[in-house]
Design a protein around this motif. Sequence first.
Motif, PDB file in Angstrom:
ATOM      1  N   ARG A 230      -5.583  -1.549   8.793  1.00 44.53           N
ATOM      2  CA  ARG A 230      -6.336  -0.341   9.152  1.00 44.53           C
ATOM      3  C   ARG A 230      -6.545  -0.257  10.651  1.00 44.53           C
ATOM      4  NH1 ARG A 230     -10.400  -0.547   4.011  1.00 44.53           N
ATOM      5  NH2 ARG A 230      -8.733  -0.227   2.494  1.00 44.53           N
TER       6      ARG A 230
ATOM      7  N   THR B 268     -12.081  12.134  -2.649  1.00 47.92           N
ATOM      8  CA  THR B 268     -12.491  10.848  -2.101  1.00 47.92           C
ATOM      9  C   THR B 268     -13.967  10.639  -2.399  1.00 47.92           C
ATOM     10  OG1 THR B 268     -12.412   9.463  -0.105  1.00 47.92           O
ATOM     11  CG2 THR B 268     -13.069  11.755   0.205  1.00 47.92           C
TER      12      THR B 268
ATOM     13  N   GLN C 142     -15.487   6.010   0.674  1.00 48.92           N
ATOM     14  CA  GLN C 142     -14.087   5.940   1.056  1.00 48.92           C
ATOM     15  C   GLN C 142     -13.842   6.647   2.392  1.00 48.92           C
ATOM     16  OE1 GLN C 142     -12.324   7.383  -2.638  1.00 48.92           O
ATOM     17  NE2 GLN C 142     -11.757   5.287  -3.204  1.00 48.92           N
TER      18      GLN C 142
ATOM     19  N   VAL D 158      -3.756   4.119  -0.036  1.00 47.45           N
ATOM     20  CA  VAL D 158      -4.393   2.857   0.321  1.00 47.45           C
ATOM     21  C   VAL D 158      -3.613   2.186   1.446  1.00 47.45           C
ATOM     22  CG1 VAL D 158      -3.186   1.505  -1.450  1.00 47.45           C
ATOM     23  CG2 VAL D 158      -5.350   0.666  -0.535  1.00 47.45           C
TER      24      VAL D 158
ATOM     25  N   GLY E 171       0.850  -1.189   0.000  1.00 50.52           N
ATOM     26  CA  GLY E 171       0.000   0.000   0.000  1.00 50.52           C
ATOM     27  C   GLY E 171       0.875   1.225   0.000  1.00 50.52           C
TER      28      GLY E 171
END
Length: 142
Positions: free
Chosen positions: A78, A106, A110, A72, A55
Amino acid sequence: MALPRIDIVEDNATPQQKASILDALQEYNNKAARPSFSADFSILLRDATSDDVVGGLSGQSFYGWTFVKFLVVPEIYRGLGLGRQLMLEAETLARRHGSEGIWLDTFDFQARPFYEKLGFSVFGELEAGEQAHARYFLKKRF
């Protein structure tokens, strides 16, 4: 003077054809705008064991602003603060590049709340519809 022909290429324009469009735009911009620092950059998020890129963030500084094109963090990572760290690194680069601030866009599915927690504010919106998701444009001025 003969007018140029319009040729529609939907999915298979060559890198050279795309570069020709960008070259023509940059030629105009360089004549019309103040001189500006320009730099593409990436901030990579690497797997700790394989060193593979999993990412990260990709952006560009130009004409006095830094644009975050892609960000990302894979779902398994996350909630660990990695997205925040990536954005803080982008802000550091933006300041080093002499940018007035950072901007990005975005979609409604998202990360708008994430960016707002980092001090970004909405300056534009494309509304949702039957065939479209809402898209938000956010900025953070230094």
